[in-house]
Design a protein around this motif. Structure first.
Motif, PDB file in Angstrom:
ATOM      1  N   CYS A 375      51.837  49.022  37.178  1.00 42.42           N
ATOM      2  CA  CYS A 375      51.870  50.101  37.935  1.00 42.42           C
ATOM      3  C   CYS A 375      52.508  51.421  37.598  1.00 42.42           C
ATOM      4  O   CYS A 375      53.618  51.183  36.690  1.00 42.42           O
ATOM      5  CB  CYS A 375      51.969  49.866  39.385  1.00 42.42           C
ATOM      6  SG  CYS A 375      54.092  49.757  39.961  1.00 42.42           S
ATOM      7  N   GLY A 418      46.008  53.405  44.973  1.00 50.49           N
ATOM      8  CA  GLY A 418      47.828  53.359  45.047  1.00 50.49           C
ATOM      9  C   GLY A 418      48.042  53.671  46.499  1.00 50.49           C
ATOM     10  O   GLY A 418      47.281  53.688  47.470  1.00 50.49           O
ATOM     11  N   ALA A 437      51.842  47.714  45.130  1.00 52.79           N
ATOM     12  CA  ALA A 437      50.967  48.143  43.941  1.00 52.79           C
ATOM     13  C   ALA A 437      50.846  47.177  42.806  1.00 52.79           C
ATOM     14  O   ALA A 437      49.772  47.306  42.183  1.00 52.79           O
ATOM     15  CB  ALA A 437      51.831  49.462  43.355  1.00 52.79           C
ATOM     16  N   ARG A 444      44.413  47.367  42.693  1.00 51.86           N
ATOM     17  CA  ARG A 444      44.044  47.061  41.167  1.00 51.86           C
ATOM     18  C   ARG A 444      42.502  47.159  40.767  1.00 51.86           C
ATOM     19  O   ARG A 444      41.878  47.783  39.961  1.00 51.86           O
ATOM     20  CB  ARG A 444      44.486  45.840  40.584  1.00 51.86           C
ATOM     21  CG  ARG A 444      44.357  45.780  38.962  1.00 51.86           C
ATOM     22  CD  ARG A 444      45.101  44.349  38.525  1.00 51.86           C
ATOM     23  NE  ARG A 444      46.484  44.787  38.964  1.00 51.86           N
ATOM     24  CZ  ARG A 444      47.142  45.471  38.228  1.00 51.86           C
ATOM     25  NH1 ARG A 444      46.706  46.397  37.215  1.00 51.86           N
ATOM     26  NH2 ARG A 444      48.843  45.734  38.245  1.00 51.86           N
TER      27      ARG A 444
END
Length: 483
Positions: A375, A418, A437, A444
């Motif tokens: 991330c 996000g 995240a 994702r």
């Protein structure tokens, strides 16, 4: 002469001068635009400030066919040109920079056309200027050179800038409040007052202190956005799949709009390099990333202008350590005052799981596309957002100023790629959001779906690719008339 021959002749004579606002986040996407216009067969000249050309950029770090020129920005060479000096830079560019730009453009646009044996480019027939510099549009049109405006923020943020007068009329100033705003068309029920564009913030833990009035600065920003309607067209580094509703709302205010992004996704990584830094040492980033497991690293980069207090840095670092993942943290030398003690403490606690560097290599995209990165903790800058979006990397946004609060809201509420961490700098929140995240399959999946769509957009026949072809044709038409 048939139509095809006429088109080829116009393209051969079209010469575009690109003039970005002299900050990294504006220069980089303009360089990407330069690269794709060169690939389309146009002559392109890139106008830097003298300071940037001397100290930050060099010819080997541009496309080899790109012609470089520069003008003074009017500031002393040792001026920091950082976030605290942006108003001074703006004023200086409007005066000394504007005069130098006018003189250069007069020369470049009136130069004799070269004969067939001359390697010199044809006269400048069109300019693409950063839309935050209204004087650059005005000067070009006064001289008789058609001007297009290029804005480097998201379309939604640009729409918010256009809406500032209405927002202020309604008393909807940007403050840390969940009160929903009514002043941005099409975003009713979505944007809160905390999500609106901001001027450079004061310390977040000092909200009761007397602050400078932000209204004049907001109105200046709104004026630059509105002035773009005086250009022949507006170019946006975005895609219709991401921001179609905002593009549709902007279009009636402009003479034409071209959504041609993400531009960096069209540029091969070995074609253009953006930033010069000593010997291009990567501080061991690649070797360190190569030694990490897949999707096990948090990449932290808060951009080229964000500044932190030592207390905020401590919260970030302790939250990252507590999250338990390895992290690569880009910590500019000018980002934090008196950071050495807290930095040493956190790095010692993380051990081999932490790498803190001052800078990442020119090819920043390799970091985000590296298999180890899980991330991206970032500031919500539009360039960074597009880089993460193209690579399908989930993000955690901690916006600092300008358009970043708008972007962070869309990341969490609309795109769902996000999380939005605005107005909070607390180690427990950092820990929780980083873990979510890194671990959320829903986030994702949304990020990877967006990446697939954006790759289609910039591929042949995609919406952004088609818009770029239309832009090249538009420039050729303007240039043919100008000739």
């Amino acid at each position: 002469m048939d139509e095809m021959q006429m088109e080829m002749e116009a393209q051969a004579q079209a010469h575009v001068l690109l003039f970005p606002w002299p900050q990294q986040g504006h220069i980089n996407p303009m360089l990407h635009l330069a690269s794709v216009l060169l690939d389309a067969g146009l002559h392109v000249t890139f106008l830097h400030t003298d300071h940037n050309l001397r100290h930050r950029f060099a010819r080997p770090h541009h496309p080899t066919r790109l012609r470089l020129l520069s003008i003074p920005d009017g500031l002393p060479d040792d001026h920091p040109r950082a976030v605290g000096g942006l108003i001074e830079l703006l004023d200086s560019m409007r005066t000394a920079g504007s005069a130098a730009y006018r003189a250069l453009l007069l020369t470049e646009s009136s130069r004799s056309r070269p004969d067939s044996l001359d390697d010199a480019p044809p006269p400048v027939t069109c300019v693409v200027v950063d839309g935050v510099m209204p004087f650059a549009i005005t000067v070009a049109e006064e001289i008789g050179v058609p001007a297009l405006a290029f804005r480097t923020e998201s379309a939604f943020a640009f729409l918010a800038y256009l809406s500032v007068p209405r927002l202020l009329e309604l008393g909807e100033n940007p403050v840390p409040s969940d009160e929903q705003v009514r002043g941005v068309p099409g975003m009713e029920g979505l944007l809160r007052r905390r999500d609106l564009p901001r001027v450079v913030p004061t310390k977040q833990d000092d909200v009761d202190a007397e602050e400078a009035d932000p209204v004049p600065v907001l109105l200046t920003i709104a004026d630059t956005a509105a002035h773009c309607r005086n250009s022949r067209a507006l170019i946006l580094n975005t895609a219709a799949s991401m921001e179609g509703p905002a593009i549709a709302r902007i279009a009636p205010h402009m003479r034409d709009v071209f959504a041609v992004g993400p531009l960096h996704a069209r540029v091969a990584t070995n074609t253009i390099a953006l930033e010069k830094h000593e010997d291009d040492d990567d501080y061991g980033c690649k070797a360190w990333l190569d030694g990490q497991d897949d999707r096990s690293v948090v990449y932290v980069n808060l951009g080229s202008l964000t500044v932190l207090s030592s207390e905020q840095l401590a919260e970030f670092l302790h939250g990252l350590v507590a999250a338990g993942y390895a992290f690569l943290f880009v910590l500019r030398p000018d980002m934090v005052a008196s950071s050495s003690a807290v930095l040493q403490e956190a790095v010692e606690a993380a051990g081999e799981r932490a790498l803190v560097v001052e800078w990442v290599p020119r090819d920043v995209h390799y970091v985000l596309r590296h298999r180890a990165v899980g991330c991206f903790l970032m500031h919500g800058g539009w360039n960074s957002m597009l880089e993460a979006a193209v690579e399908g990397v989930p993000v955690v946004c901690w916006p600092f100023f300008a358009d970043q609060p708008v972007v962070s809201r869309f990341v969490a509420a609309i795109w769902k790629t996000g999380l939005d961490m605005k107005d909070v700098c607390d180690r427990a929140v950092v820990e929780r959001m980083v873990r979510e995240a890194m671990e959320s399959p829903e986030i994702r999946a949304s990020a990877q779906a967006m990446a697939r769509q954006l790759r289609l957009d910039v591929a042949a026949g995609g919406s952004s690719s088609s818009e770029l072809q239309r832009l090249v044709g538009f420039i050729n038409e303007l240039s043919a008339v100008h000739v």
